[in-house]
Scaffold this active site. Structure first.
Site, PDB file in Angstrom:
ATOM      1  N   LYS A  89       0.838  -1.206   0.000  1.00  0.00           N
ATOM      2  CA  LYS A  89       0.000   0.000   0.000  1.00  0.00           C
ATOM      3  C   LYS A  89       0.872   1.256   0.000  1.00  0.00           C
ATOM      4  CE  LYS A  89      -3.747  -2.500   2.169  1.00  0.00           C
ATOM      5  NZ  LYS A  89      -4.405  -2.956   3.383  1.00  0.00           N
ATOM      6  N   ASP A  99     -11.397   2.321   4.048  1.00  0.00           N
ATOM      7  CA  ASP A  99     -11.620   0.879   3.893  1.00  0.00           C
ATOM      8  C   ASP A  99     -13.120   0.571   3.815  1.00  0.00           C
ATOM      9  OD1 ASP A  99      -9.551  -0.783   3.470  1.00  0.00           O
ATOM     10  OD2 ASP A  99      -9.135  -1.241   5.571  1.00  0.00           O
ATOM     11  N   GLN A 124      -4.873  -1.735   9.521  1.00  0.00           N
ATOM     12  CA  GLN A 124      -4.587  -3.024   8.881  1.00  0.00           C
ATOM     13  C   GLN A 124      -5.145  -4.159   9.740  1.00  0.00           C
ATOM     14  OE1 GLN A 124      -3.157  -3.480   5.783  1.00  0.00           O
ATOM     15  NE2 GLN A 124      -3.721  -5.614   6.080  1.00  0.00           N
TER      16      GLN A 124
END
Ligand SMILES: NC(=O)c1ccc[n+]([C@@H]2O[C@H](COP(=O)([O-])OP(=O)(O)OC[C@H]3O[C@@H](n4cnc5c(N)ncnc54)[C@H](OP(=O)(O)O)[C@@H]3O)[C@@H](O)[C@H]2O)c1
Length: 303
Positions: free
Chosen positions: A54, A121, A98
């Site tokens: 990322k 997200d 994460q």
């Protein structure tokens, strides 16, 4: 029939180029760069490698990124404090935690503590709710990537029968909501299968578009497909492979060689959905930055 291979890398690269242009436009309009904060807790090697991917993708398109690393022993309170600081830091338009988090942390409470306007997200209950209500703001990157892939391949989803195997909140569920929306790239009739489904093959054999997201190799075999179906394989599993230096290969949920003889188009693993996921995260970060900038402009005009 030998299926056409849907090249996720090629589509992802096109999206990267689009985001790059969008980032340049943003910088010339607002004098700053979109920023992404990644919160990485613990030492899980897979999480570290995903975060590296990322960071590299952000760097390529010009998005400013910072990874906030915390020990696996961090308490829930400490993690929520970290998120609180990031929520109020204007240099970050997007925040990503994460997953998975270490077991002692309450993942749902952590996600709910994010500012929904920075939840790139798309997992915050507000964003999940907006998607279910047909007003999507941020949807999770993998389902967005699948939808974009189908659009780029000119698959007409209007009225198509889509069957998704898997109902997770990260993939199956939001994908169902996306493809059900009334509009382009959607308006499909969607069936979602899971471990409670009685006869999965009976469902999948009716699919014009079959999306596999069950998480184990061989979840979808050739006999489960309708001739000419489009097959999107979200699954990624490691299988032992002594011919590889690292000792394993990555495989999808779909039994690829057999399925390729029945399907009209299919995504490979790797090189299919995986690259799309990172690209759509970049799209979400840029969108978050534009929304935040527009909101702050509007509120300063009101003052
Ligand atoms: N390429 C990418 O960028 C990307 C991104 C995210 C995930 N993935 C991969 O996609 C796969 C799915 O991920 P996930 O996070 O959605 O996994 P998950 O949370 O484990 O969910 C798996 C889903 O599949 C269903 N399922 C499992 N076994 C089944 C069976 N035998 N028959 C029918 N349904 C079954 C489960 O049903 P129940 O709900 O009934 O348990 C569940 O809904 C994994 O391989 C993951 O690594 C790839």
């Amino acid at each position: 029939m030998t299926a056409r291979i849907i090249d996720g890398k090629k589509i992802a690269s096109k999206i990267h180029d689009e985001v790059k242009v969008g980032v340049r436009d943003f910088e010339s309009k607002y004098g700053s760069l979109p920023g992404l904060a990644v919160v990485l807790v613990g030492d899980d090697p897979a999480s570290h490698s995903y975060v590296k991917g990322k960071e590299a993708a952000c760097a390529k398109v010009g998005i400013m990124t910072e990874t906030i690393r915390r020990k696996a022993s961090i308490t829930q309170t400490e993690l929520l404090e970290t998120l609180g600081r990031l929520n109020s830091d204007p240099k970050f338009s997007g925040i990503l935690v994460q997953l998975p988090l270490p077991k002692h942390l309450d993942e749902d409470a952590v996600i709910a503590a994010l500012d929904p306007a920075k939840d790139v997200d798309g997992l915050h209950p507000v964003n999940a709710g907006l998607l279910m209500l047909g007003q999507p703001r941020f949807a999770p990157a993998t389902p967005l990537g699948v939808q974009r892939m189908l659009l780029e391949e000119n698959v007409n989803l209007n009225g198509a029968k889509v069957v998704i195997v898997g109902r997770s909140k990260l993939v199956g569920m939001p994908l169902m909501a996306l493809l059900l929306q009334k509009g382009p790239g959607a308006n499909a009739t969607v069936t979602v299968c899971h471990t409670g489904t009685k006869d999965i093959g009976n469902e999948t054999r009716q699919a014009d578009v079959l999306i596999a997201a069950a998480g184990f190799p061989g979840a979808v075999t050739a006999d489960m497909l309708k001739s000419g179906a489009i097959v999107i394989d979200v699954g990624v599993s490691r299988v032992e492979d002594s011919t590889k230096k690292r000792g394993y290969s990555l495989v999808g949920d779909v039994e690829f060689s057999g399925a390729s003889e029945v399907a009209s188009a299919i995504t490979p693993v790797p090189g299919g959905v995986g690259p799309m996921t990172i690209s759509m995260l970049l799209v979400n970060v840029l969108q978050a930055a534009n929304l935040a900038a527009a909101t702050s402009r509007r509120s300063s005009n009101l003052r």
